[in-house]
Design an enzyme around this catalytic site. Structure first.
Site, mmCIF file in Angstrom:
data_model
loop_
_atom_site.group_PDB
_atom_site.id
_atom_site.type_symbol
_atom_site.label_atom_id
_atom_site.label_comp_id
_atom_site.label_asym_id
_atom_site.label_seq_id
_atom_site.Cartn_x
_atom_site.Cartn_y
_atom_site.Cartn_z
ATOM 1 N N GLY A 21 14.101 -13.280 29.782
ATOM 2 C CA GLY A 21 14.312 -12.659 28.470
ATOM 3 C C GLY A 21 13.129 -12.957 27.548
ATOM 4 O O GLY A 21 12.169 -13.623 27.932
ATOM 5 N N TYR A 137 29.575 -8.471 19.258
ATOM 6 C CA TYR A 137 28.418 -9.300 19.609
ATOM 7 C C TYR A 137 28.408 -10.595 18.784
ATOM 8 O O TYR A 137 28.314 -11.696 19.334
ATOM 9 C CB TYR A 137 27.109 -8.516 19.400
ATOM 10 C CG TYR A 137 25.890 -9.400 19.474
ATOM 11 C CD1 TYR A 137 25.503 -9.988 20.672
ATOM 12 C CD2 TYR A 137 25.139 -9.694 18.325
ATOM 13 C CE1 TYR A 137 24.401 -10.830 20.729
ATOM 14 C CE2 TYR A 137 24.038 -10.535 18.382
ATOM 15 C CZ TYR A 137 23.674 -11.101 19.582
ATOM 16 O OH TYR A 137 22.584 -11.949 19.633
HETATM 17 N N1 NAP Z 1 16.907 -10.350 20.443
HETATM 18 C C1 NAP Z 1 17.152 -10.714 19.186
HETATM 19 O O1 NAP Z 1 16.707 -10.066 18.202
HETATM 20 C C2 NAP Z 1 17.955 -11.969 18.912
HETATM 21 C C3 NAP Z 1 18.240 -12.278 17.591
HETATM 22 C C4 NAP Z 1 19.008 -13.416 17.326
HETATM 23 C C5 NAP Z 1 19.431 -14.216 18.372
HETATM 24 N N2 NAP Z 1 19.135 -13.903 19.655
HETATM 25 C C6 NAP Z 1 19.610 -14.799 20.705
HETATM 26 O O2 NAP Z 1 18.510 -15.388 21.387
HETATM 27 C C7 NAP Z 1 18.810 -15.543 22.769
HETATM 28 C C8 NAP Z 1 17.727 -14.923 23.619
HETATM 29 O O3 NAP Z 1 17.511 -13.591 23.174
HETATM 30 P P1 NAP Z 1 16.433 -12.659 23.884
HETATM 31 O O4 NAP Z 1 16.119 -11.565 22.927
HETATM 32 O O5 NAP Z 1 15.346 -13.504 24.458
HETATM 33 O O6 NAP Z 1 17.330 -12.055 25.032
HETATM 34 P P2 NAP Z 1 16.938 -11.025 26.167
HETATM 35 O O7 NAP Z 1 15.502 -10.654 26.075
HETATM 36 O O8 NAP Z 1 17.975 -9.975 26.182
HETATM 37 O O9 NAP Z 1 17.109 -11.942 27.448
HETATM 38 C C9 NAP Z 1 18.330 -12.471 27.817
HETATM 39 C C10 NAP Z 1 18.217 -12.880 29.252
HETATM 40 O O10 NAP Z 1 19.452 -13.455 29.625
HETATM 41 C C11 NAP Z 1 19.776 -12.964 30.906
HETATM 42 N N3 NAP Z 1 21.202 -13.050 31.131
HETATM 43 C C12 NAP Z 1 22.186 -12.249 30.667
HETATM 44 N N4 NAP Z 1 23.370 -12.660 31.116
HETATM 45 C C13 NAP Z 1 23.135 -13.747 31.894
HETATM 46 C C14 NAP Z 1 23.944 -14.603 32.653
HETATM 47 N N5 NAP Z 1 25.269 -14.423 32.725
HETATM 48 N N6 NAP Z 1 23.370 -15.620 33.328
HETATM 49 C C15 NAP Z 1 22.040 -15.810 33.275
HETATM 50 N N7 NAP Z 1 21.206 -15.024 32.593
HETATM 51 C C16 NAP Z 1 21.751 -14.007 31.907
HETATM 52 C C17 NAP Z 1 19.276 -11.540 30.920
HETATM 53 O O11 NAP Z 1 19.118 -11.096 32.236
HETATM 54 P P3 NAP Z 1 19.329 -9.529 32.582
HETATM 55 O O12 NAP Z 1 18.269 -8.811 31.824
HETATM 56 O O13 NAP Z 1 19.178 -9.498 34.060
HETATM 57 O O14 NAP Z 1 20.714 -9.191 32.114
HETATM 58 C C18 NAP Z 1 17.939 -11.698 30.182
HETATM 59 O O15 NAP Z 1 16.900 -12.025 31.071
HETATM 60 C C19 NAP Z 1 20.202 -14.936 22.975
HETATM 61 O O16 NAP Z 1 21.142 -15.966 22.937
HETATM 62 C C20 NAP Z 1 20.384 -14.058 21.753
HETATM 63 O O17 NAP Z 1 21.753 -13.934 21.428
HETATM 64 C C21 NAP Z 1 18.399 -12.791 19.951
#
Ligand code: NAP
Length: 327
Positions: A21, A137
């Site tokens: 991610g 979410y």
């Molecule tokens: N993106 C934002 O703007 C944002 C804002 C605030 C907080 N956050 C938080 O920050 C964290 C990381 O965000 P990010 O943007 O880096 O997320 P991301 O790019 O969507 O990456 C999440 C990763 O987690 C993997 N994943 C999903 N379900 C899983 C599972 N059951 N077991 C193991 N891996 C799993 C996904 O794999 P697949 O792709 O194969 O599903 C993906 O590689 C999350 O907790 C998110 O809630 C994000």
């Protein structure tokens, strides 16, 4: 023979989940060449955090000093239609990790989101403010947090907002995609927040880890986001200005609109995603970095490396910019 200094430089073993991610990739990249850390980075395929047996087996084999959970389901609108996807990854998975980490006395660092709040405080939220998620979410992230608090005292929950990076589904890449293919774009001017680069979050996690390793007993919940509040429209303007240094974009008009003028969104989004970060500063001495300089750096790298073309040929930035997963 090992010298005393070598002995003390034993690297800290960290296990990163969701390593493909945005934040996972950033943390892997940043720790790769840092002798303080020895990293096991696991994608969802390598370790699904909702699989009890797999998680137990991997943690028992790796025996990390810390687990950093970067896994999550962040697609806000699909979460409304398929709540089980969000609750599996954002509640059940973190609860399981906390339980197994607790049994093995391993501290857990976990990422959460501004979406745990209802967005009514324009000036921003502190860690002491009450959670009131507006949708599935946000609720799934809140439930995940609560399970961790109940099961594992030695945890850090870091809430972040408006992530952007060179990969994945994010507002920066979607805006660039639209700006290269459309003449007119709209962006909400009534949603406030602080854009945050995934690299920046990676650096914050490393700084926290280093202080924990050195004995800081500062467990709990913290906020981090880039410095300077803006709106989606303001962020879009900055992205277009940065990109125009490298190419003539197709877009000629960027129109500020209100959220209700945007195409249908299944999930209600917080009007204010602003996170106050003084607890992180007062506890760990970590300051917010300006997102504008991170944006300039990333846009330059995207154009100079050709990665923008790669990302867009994979269709990464497709879709409406204001409907990005984590809006
Ligand atoms: N993106 C934002 O703007 C944002 C804002 C605030 C907080 N956050 C938080 O920050 C964290 C990381 O965000 P990010 O943007 O880096 O997320 P991301 O790019 O969507 O990456 C999440 C990763 O987690 C993997 N994943 C999903 N379900 C899983 C599972 N059951 N077991 C193991 N891996 C799993 C996904 O794999 P697949 O792709 O194969 O599903 C993906 O590689 C999350 O907790 C998110 O809630 C994000």
């Amino acid at each position: 023979m090992q010298s005393v200094s070598q002995f003390y430089m034993e690297p800290t073993r960290i296990l990163i989940t969701g390593a493909e991610g945005q934040i996972g990739q950033a943390l892997v990249r940043l720790t790769r060449n840092d002798a303080h850390f020895s990293v096991t980075a696991l994608s969802r395929r390598q370790m699904d955090i909702t699989r009890r047996e797999k998680v137990s087996e991997v943690l028992a084999a790796e025996l990390p000093d810390y687990v950093v959970n970067c896994a999550g389901f962040n697609r806000v609108d699909p979460a409304e239609r398929n709540p089980q996807w969000a609750y599996e990854a954002n509640q059940h998975g973190p609860a399981l990790l906390a339980e197994i980490c607790g049994d093995m006395s391993i501290p857990l660092l976990h990422l959460s989101s501004d979406y745990v709040f209802d967005g009514h405080y324009a000036s921003g939220y502190t860690e002491a403010d009450e959670a009131a998620p507006l949708g599935i979410y946000g609720d799934s992230k809140w439930q995940g947090e609560e399970h961790i608090r109940q099961r594992l005292p030695r945890h850090i929950i870091l809430r972040v907002s408006w992530l952007f990076s060179e990969s994945g589904s994010n507002f920066l890449l979607k805006t660039l995609q639209q700006a290269r293919s459309e003449v007119r774009m709209v962006a909400a001017d009534d949603r406030r927040g602080c854009p945050t680069s995934a690299d920046d979050v990676g650096r914050v996690l490393m700084a926290i880890l280093q202080q924990l390793v050195n004995g800081a007993e500062a467990w709990g919940t913290y906020h981090y986001c880039g410095a300077e509040i803006t709106t989606r429209y303001g962020f879009s303007e900055a992205i277009l200005a940065a990109a125009r240094q490298y190419e003539q974009l197709k877009v000629s008009e960027l129109v500020p609109v209100t959220s209700k003028d945007l195409p249908d969104e299944a999930a209600e989004r917080p009007a204010s995603s602003v996170l106050k970060c003084s607890k992180l500063l007062n506890t760990f001495g970590i300051r917010q970095r300006p997102w504008r300089s991170e944006l300039q750096r990333l846009v330059r790298e995207l154009y100079e490396s050709g990665r923008l073309e790669q990302a867009q040929s994979r269709g990464v930035g497709a879709g409406d910019a204001d409907q990005v997963a984590e809006a």
